[in-house]
Every structure is written in structure tokens, then in C-alpha cells.
Design a protein around this motif. Sequence first.
Motif, PDB file in Angstrom:
ATOM      1  N   ASN A 153      14.682   8.058  -8.548  1.00 29.72           N
ATOM      2  CA  ASN A 153      15.550   9.040  -9.218  1.00 29.72           C
ATOM      3  C   ASN A 153      16.671   9.568  -8.332  1.00 29.72           C
ATOM      4  O   ASN A 153      17.296  10.590  -8.655  1.00 29.72           O
ATOM      5  CB  ASN A 153      14.699  10.238  -9.677  1.00 29.72           C
ATOM      6  CG  ASN A 153      13.721   9.851 -10.767  1.00 29.72           C
ATOM      7  OD1 ASN A 153      14.090   9.701 -11.922  1.00 29.72           O
ATOM      8  ND2 ASN A 153      12.468   9.648 -10.388  1.00 29.72           N
TER       9      ASN A 153
ATOM     10  N   ALA B  38      19.813   8.886  -7.522  1.00 29.64           N
ATOM     11  CA  ALA B  38      21.165   9.141  -8.019  1.00 29.64           C
ATOM     12  C   ALA B  38      21.179  10.362  -8.949  1.00 29.64           C
ATOM     13  O   ALA B  38      22.107  11.187  -8.893  1.00 29.64           O
ATOM     14  CB  ALA B  38      21.707   7.910  -8.739  1.00 29.64           C
ATOM     15  N   ASN B  39      20.147  10.489  -9.763  1.00 26.32           N
ATOM     16  CA  ASN B  39      20.076  11.637 -10.668  1.00 26.32           C
ATOM     17  C   ASN B  39      19.840  12.957  -9.956  1.00 26.32           C
ATOM     18  O   ASN B  39      20.354  13.996 -10.365  1.00 26.32           O
ATOM     19  CB  ASN B  39      18.947  11.435 -11.688  1.00 26.32           C
ATOM     20  CG  ASN B  39      19.487  10.864 -12.974  1.00 26.32           C
ATOM     21  OD1 ASN B  39      20.650  11.100 -13.307  1.00 26.32           O
ATOM     22  ND2 ASN B  39      18.658  10.110 -13.670  1.00 26.32           N
TER      23      ASN B  39
ATOM     24  N   LYS C 234      23.155  13.957  -8.598  1.00 27.35           N
ATOM     25  CA  LYS C 234      24.051  14.341  -9.677  1.00 27.35           C
ATOM     26  C   LYS C 234      23.708  15.733 -10.221  1.00 27.35           C
ATOM     27  O   LYS C 234      24.582  16.584 -10.402  1.00 27.35           O
ATOM     28  CB  LYS C 234      23.933  13.293 -10.800  1.00 27.35           C
ATOM     29  CG  LYS C 234      25.107  13.233 -11.732  1.00 27.35           C
ATOM     30  CD  LYS C 234      25.002  11.995 -12.627  1.00 27.35           C
ATOM     31  CE  LYS C 234      25.071  12.426 -14.082  1.00 27.35           C
ATOM     32  NZ  LYS C 234      24.687  11.325 -14.994  1.00 27.35           N
ATOM     33  N   GLU C 235      22.429  15.965 -10.449  1.00 27.28           N
ATOM     34  CA  GLU C 235      22.004  17.273 -10.968  1.00 27.28           C
ATOM     35  C   GLU C 235      22.265  18.382  -9.965  1.00 27.28           C
ATOM     36  O   GLU C 235      22.653  19.496 -10.337  1.00 27.28           O
ATOM     37  CB  GLU C 235      20.507  17.260 -11.288  1.00 27.28           C
ATOM     38  CG  GLU C 235      20.211  16.935 -12.732  1.00 27.28           C
ATOM     39  CD  GLU C 235      18.739  17.145 -13.043  1.00 27.28           C
ATOM     40  OE1 GLU C 235      18.233  18.282 -12.836  1.00 27.28           O
ATOM     41  OE2 GLU C 235      18.089  16.171 -13.449  1.00 27.28           O
TER      42      GLU C 235
END
Length: 161
Positions: free
Chosen positions: A47, A49-50, A53-54
Motif C-alpha cells: 500500500n 503509494a496510497n 498519497k493519503e
Amino acid sequence: MQDAITSVINSADVQGKYLDDAAMEKLKGYFQTGQLRVRAANIISANAANIVKEAVAKSLLYSDITRPGGNMYTTRRYAACIRDLDYYLRYSTYAMLAGDPSILDERVLNGLKETYNSLGVPINATVQAIQAMKEVTAGLVGQDAGKEMGVYFDYICSGLS
Ligand SMILES: CCC1=C(C)/C(=C/C2=NC(=C\c3[nH]c(/C=C4\NC(=O)[C@H](C)[C@H]4CC)c(C)c3CCC(=O)O)/C(CCC(=O)O)=C2C)NC1=O
């Protein structure tokens, strides 16, 4: 780079002794959390990249930093910031697996503050983004593993401050 095992053994070796009770306890704690660490590392790598990003959405997006004059303004600088956060996440995961922060000193923090200061990269905002990654990560891996990861995110923040 050291890990929880080599650091305990090195300090016993310096004294020419077998491991004492405190050293054994430290090792026991490390082995008992082995599965937890491996599981967390798996979730984080799937996870990554997420998470970044978040964390950016929570801490930096739509702030002055992303507007003209801000340090994240222009695609090149935006991308450099995202890349830096990805470094912090990946190296914190390595340190969490090792149970030791020395890899952060050697590969991440060495000269970083000076580089940031000379390029005008804002340290406060970077610390905020790392703290946001800490929250997002804990939400994914659960409280216990989140606390373990938190140790190394915080280590980077204090190394930058
Ligand atoms: C693996 C170890 C490692 C680290 C840690 C690392 C960091 C690092 N970040 C840099 C730049 C940068 N870092 C940022 C980061 C940010 N700006 C903001 O406003 C945000 C708050 C923040 C993101 C959270 C930016 C924007 C630059 C480019 C600055 C510039 O060139 O003007 C640079 C200068 C060289 C380059 O642009 O690539 C280094 C060396 N490099 C490494 O090899």
C-alpha cells in the motif's frame, strides 16, 4: 546497519560476557514481535503509494506549500517531495523490521537537514507529512504494529528537527 540482535550481541561482546537478563529480555521481545513486524511490512509494501498519497492529502495538499512560491510548487518539486516521503516510509519499514534505527542514521538522516536548509525545503511541513504517514500507516497495520512503525517515523522527525 545494526538490528536488535546484533546490537545486543555487540554490547555483550564488548564486555566479553554472555547475554545478561536484560539483553535476553530484549531479544525475547524482538522474537515475539517477529510475525507482527513481517506482517506489517507486507501490508505497507502493498500500500506504499496510497499511504504517501493519503498523507500528502492530509497534510500538504492545498496549503501554501503547493501554491506559487511554495516549496512543492512545480511538478519537479512536487515529485521530489513525494519521492522523499516514499524514502521515509521505506526506510522506516526496514528499521521496524530490524528493530533498530541505525539504518536511518546511515542512509537517510546523514546530511539531510543541511540539504533541506540549503534548498529551502520546509522542515516543519515535512515533519507534519511524516506524522500524517504515521497515522495513515497505523490505520492500515493496526495499533501494535503502528506503534512500532511510529518509533521510526518519530526518529526521522527528531533527526530533522
Ligand atoms: C534515501 C535518502 C535520501 C533522501 C532522504 C533524500 C532527500 C532529498 N530531497 C531533496 C530535495 C527536495 N525535497 C523536497 C521535499 C519537500 N518539499 C516540501 O515543501 C515538502 C514539505 C517536502 C516533502 C514532504 C523538495 C521539494 C525537493 C526539491 C527542492 C529543490 O530542488 O528546489 C534532495 C536534493 C536533491 C534532489 O532534489 O533530489 C535530497 C537529497 N535524497 C536521498 O537520497
